[in-house]
Scaffold this motif. Structure first.
Motif, PDB file in Angstrom:
ATOM      1  N   GLU A 109      -2.906   5.089  -6.209  1.00 35.70           N
ATOM      2  CA  GLU A 109      -3.165   4.138  -6.045  1.00 35.70           C
ATOM      3  C   GLU A 109      -3.957   3.591  -4.956  1.00 35.70           C
ATOM      4  N   PHE A 110      -4.540   4.036  -4.160  1.00 32.33           N
ATOM      5  CA  PHE A 110      -5.217   3.845  -3.208  1.00 32.33           C
ATOM      6  C   PHE A 110      -6.342   3.250  -3.633  1.00 32.33           C
ATOM      7  N   TRP A 111      -6.879   3.793  -4.704  1.00 29.05           N
ATOM      8  CA  TRP A 111      -8.213   3.367  -5.985  1.00 29.05           C
ATOM      9  C   TRP A 111      -7.788   2.139  -6.323  1.00 29.05           C
ATOM     10  N   GLU A 112      -6.623   1.859  -6.808  1.00 26.43           N
ATOM     11  CA  GLU A 112      -6.229   0.404  -6.863  1.00 26.43           C
ATOM     12  C   GLU A 112      -6.317  -0.661  -6.651  1.00 26.43           C
ATOM     13  N   ARG A 113      -5.694  -0.344  -5.357  1.00 24.21           N
ATOM     14  CA  ARG A 113      -4.613  -1.041  -4.901  1.00 24.21           C
ATOM     15  C   ARG A 113      -6.020  -1.172  -3.716  1.00 24.21           C
ATOM     16  N   TRP A 114      -6.878  -1.316  -2.986  1.00 20.35           N
ATOM     17  CA  TRP A 114      -7.657  -1.461  -1.759  1.00 20.35           C
ATOM     18  C   TRP A 114      -8.934  -0.606  -2.347  1.00 20.35           C
ATOM     19  N   ASN A 115      -9.222  -0.010  -3.099  1.00 22.09           N
ATOM     20  CA  ASN A 115     -10.734  -0.088  -3.675  1.00 22.09           C
ATOM     21  C   ASN A 115     -11.527   1.078  -3.452  1.00 22.09           C
ATOM     22  N   PHE A 116     -10.592   2.153  -2.540  1.00 24.02           N
ATOM     23  CA  PHE A 116     -11.411   3.269  -1.608  1.00 24.02           C
ATOM     24  C   PHE A 116     -10.755   4.163  -2.477  1.00 24.02           C
ATOM     25  N   PRO A 117     -12.162   5.355  -2.540  1.00 29.74           N
ATOM     26  CA  PRO A 117     -11.614   6.746  -3.390  1.00 29.74           C
ATOM     27  C   PRO A 117     -11.638   7.339  -2.756  1.00 29.74           C
ATOM     28  N   ASN A 118     -10.475   9.209  -3.243  1.00 30.95           N
ATOM     29  CA  ASN A 118     -10.101   9.868  -2.123  1.00 30.95           C
ATOM     30  C   ASN A 118      -8.819  10.066  -1.525  1.00 30.95           C
ATOM     31  N   TYR A 119      -8.750   8.455  -1.432  1.00 30.97           N
ATOM     32  CA  TYR A 119      -8.250   8.107  -0.138  1.00 30.97           C
ATOM     33  C   TYR A 119      -6.898   8.065  -0.662  1.00 30.97           C
ATOM     34  N   VAL A 120      -5.586   9.209   0.129  1.00 28.95           N
ATOM     35  CA  VAL A 120      -4.689   9.523   0.137  1.00 28.95           C
ATOM     36  C   VAL A 120      -3.410   9.013   1.444  1.00 28.95           C
ATOM     37  N   GLY A 121      -3.751   8.358   2.553  1.00 27.98           N
ATOM     38  CA  GLY A 121      -3.468   7.637   3.016  1.00 27.98           C
ATOM     39  C   GLY A 121      -4.020   7.111   4.714  1.00 27.98           C
ATOM     40  N   ALA A 122      -3.629   6.039   5.839  1.00 24.83           N
ATOM     41  CA  ALA A 122      -4.152   5.611   6.681  1.00 24.83           C
ATOM     42  C   ALA A 122      -3.248   6.224   7.814  1.00 24.83           C
ATOM     43  N   ASP A 155       1.588   5.897   3.240  1.00 27.92           N
ATOM     44  CA  ASP A 155       0.308   5.444   1.721  1.00 27.92           C
ATOM     45  C   ASP A 155       0.501   4.584   1.395  1.00 27.92           C
ATOM     46  N   ALA A 156       0.123   3.390   0.424  1.00 31.24           N
ATOM     47  CA  ALA A 156      -1.012   2.901  -0.061  1.00 31.24           C
ATOM     48  C   ALA A 156       0.476   1.465  -0.321  1.00 31.24           C
ATOM     49  N   LYS A 157       1.400   1.809  -0.721  1.00 30.07           N
ATOM     50  CA  LYS A 157       2.693   1.270  -0.455  1.00 30.07           C
ATOM     51  C   LYS A 157       3.955   0.732   0.230  1.00 30.07           C
ATOM     52  N   PHE A 158       2.886   1.102   1.613  1.00 33.15           N
ATOM     53  CA  PHE A 158       3.590   0.706   3.617  1.00 33.15           C
ATOM     54  C   PHE A 158       3.967   1.341   3.490  1.00 33.15           C
ATOM     55  N   LYS A 159       4.783   2.488   2.625  1.00 32.84           N
ATOM     56  CA  LYS A 159       5.524   3.648   2.604  1.00 32.84           C
ATOM     57  C   LYS A 159       4.386   5.128   3.965  1.00 32.84           C
ATOM     58  N   PHE A 160       5.549   5.457   4.958  1.00 34.35           N
ATOM     59  CA  PHE A 160       4.836   6.962   5.800  1.00 34.35           C
ATOM     60  C   PHE A 160       4.932   7.948   4.820  1.00 34.35           C
ATOM     61  N   LEU A 161       4.183   7.912   4.882  1.00 27.49           N
ATOM     62  CA  LEU A 161       4.133   9.943   4.026  1.00 27.49           C
ATOM     63  C   LEU A 161       4.243  11.085   5.500  1.00 27.49           C
ATOM     64  N   ALA A 162       3.857  10.608   6.345  1.00 32.57           N
ATOM     65  CA  ALA A 162       4.416  11.814   7.529  1.00 32.57           C
ATOM     66  C   ALA A 162       4.242  10.693   8.611  1.00 32.57           C
ATOM     67  N   ILE A 163       5.215  11.918   9.870  1.00 34.40           N
ATOM     68  CA  ILE A 163       5.376  11.033  10.909  1.00 34.40           C
ATOM     69  C   ILE A 163       5.606  11.910  11.825  1.00 34.40           C
ATOM     70  N   ASP A 164       4.574  12.369  13.279  1.00 42.51           N
ATOM     71  CA  ASP A 164       4.952  12.992  14.703  1.00 42.51           C
ATOM     72  C   ASP A 164       5.755  12.218  15.775  1.00 42.51           C
ATOM     73  N   VAL A 165       6.609  12.607  16.569  1.00 48.94           N
ATOM     74  CA  VAL A 165       7.775  11.735  16.878  1.00 48.94           C
ATOM     75  C   VAL A 165       7.431  12.470  18.137  1.00 48.94           C
ATOM     76  N   GLY A 166       7.503  12.059  19.615  1.00 50.12           N
ATOM     77  CA  GLY A 166       7.685  12.323  20.718  1.00 50.12           C
ATOM     78  C   GLY A 166       7.029  12.574  21.819  1.00 50.12           C
ATOM     79  N   GLN A 180     -12.937  14.587  -8.184  1.00 49.47           N
ATOM     80  CA  GLN A 180     -14.068  14.125  -8.231  1.00 49.47           C
ATOM     81  C   GLN A 180     -13.678  12.142  -8.048  1.00 49.47           C
ATOM     82  N   LEU A 181     -14.691  11.989  -7.524  1.00 53.53           N
ATOM     83  CA  LEU A 181     -15.106  10.227  -7.436  1.00 53.53           C
ATOM     84  C   LEU A 181     -15.110   9.192  -8.196  1.00 53.53           C
ATOM     85  N   PRO A 182     -14.771   8.881  -8.350  1.00 54.15           N
ATOM     86  CA  PRO A 182     -14.244   7.183 -10.193  1.00 54.15           C
ATOM     87  C   PRO A 182     -15.217   6.681  -9.701  1.00 54.15           C
ATOM     88  N   GLY A 183     -16.038   6.947 -10.986  1.00 50.65           N
ATOM     89  CA  GLY A 183     -17.223   6.102 -12.003  1.00 50.65           C
ATOM     90  C   GLY A 183     -18.134   7.455 -11.268  1.00 50.65           C
TER      91      GLY A 183
END
Length: 200
Positions: A19-32, A61-72, A104-107
């Motif tokens: 998803e991140f490669w297709e939307r944001w053109n950044f390889p091997n990237y799983v979250g911000a 994630d690439a669709k602006f959903k929270f994958l993990a949170i740490d609160v407090g 493997q990196l794309p291309g």
């Protein structure tokens, strides 16, 4: 929470990477990753411990959903120190977050680990990538390009916080509830945010 914020798996990371490669053109990237200060009304007799802030970290994630949170966390410290002491930070820095497999990196025939991208506040790590500092990037055009692409990819975390605040307006004012209840409120709104994103 287990339904709307499940523990990420290796399969999830592979899907997020695509998803991140297709939307944001950044390889091997799983979250911000980023930290968010939430204003709370300072509890009585807490001194400067809260200083009117509460801190939480999230991976988005690439669709602006929270994958993990740490609160407090207390908001008196900076993002880097607070993150290093947080449960999420300890899991990522000790390589227990599930980002084990190189892919493997794309291309390309090169294989590199999955990464989470953050800003300058986070420590560089095998699985946390941050931009080059400005003086280095100023002297090297390729580093400028890298910083630009990383910045674009990292923006999803800031956008997710913005979307969360637009729907749950409680974040626009100091929250006047007990700190432990505030933890639950933040967790609940992140879960509801993910539910809403699923139906968009």
């Amino acid at each position: 929470m287990p339904i709307l914020l499940p523990q990420p798996t290796e399969t999830d990371f592979k899907a997020r990477s695509v998803e991140f490669w297709e939307r944001w053109n950044f390889p091997n990237y799983v979250g911000a990753i980023d930290g968010k200060h939430v204003r709370v009304v300072c509890p009585e007799k807490s001194g400067s411990l809260y200083y009117n802030y509460k801190n939480y970290f999230s991976i988005v994630d690439a669709k602006f959903k929270f994958l993990a949170i740490d609160v407090g966390s207390y908001g008196k410290e900076g993002d880097s120190g607070t993150f290093s002491k947080s449960a999420m930070g300890k899991r990522i820095y000790s390589k227990q977050f599930g980002l084990h497999e190189n892919t493997q990196l794309p291309g390309s025939d090169k294989s590199l680990p999955y990464v989470i991208v953050g800003d300058e506040a986070f420590k560089l790590n095998t699985h946390i990538m941050k931009p080059y500092n400005r003086s280095q990037a100023k002297e090297d055009f390729e580093k400028q390009i890298f910083n630009y692409r990383l910045s674009r990819a990292r923006r999803v975390s800031e956008n997710a916080f913005g979307l969360l605040s637009q729907i749950f307006r409680v974040y626009y004012t100091p929250i006047a509830i007990k700190p432990e209840t505030c933890d639950l409120l933040i967790t609940a709104t992140c879960c509801l945010h993910n539910l809403i994103r699923d139906f968009r």
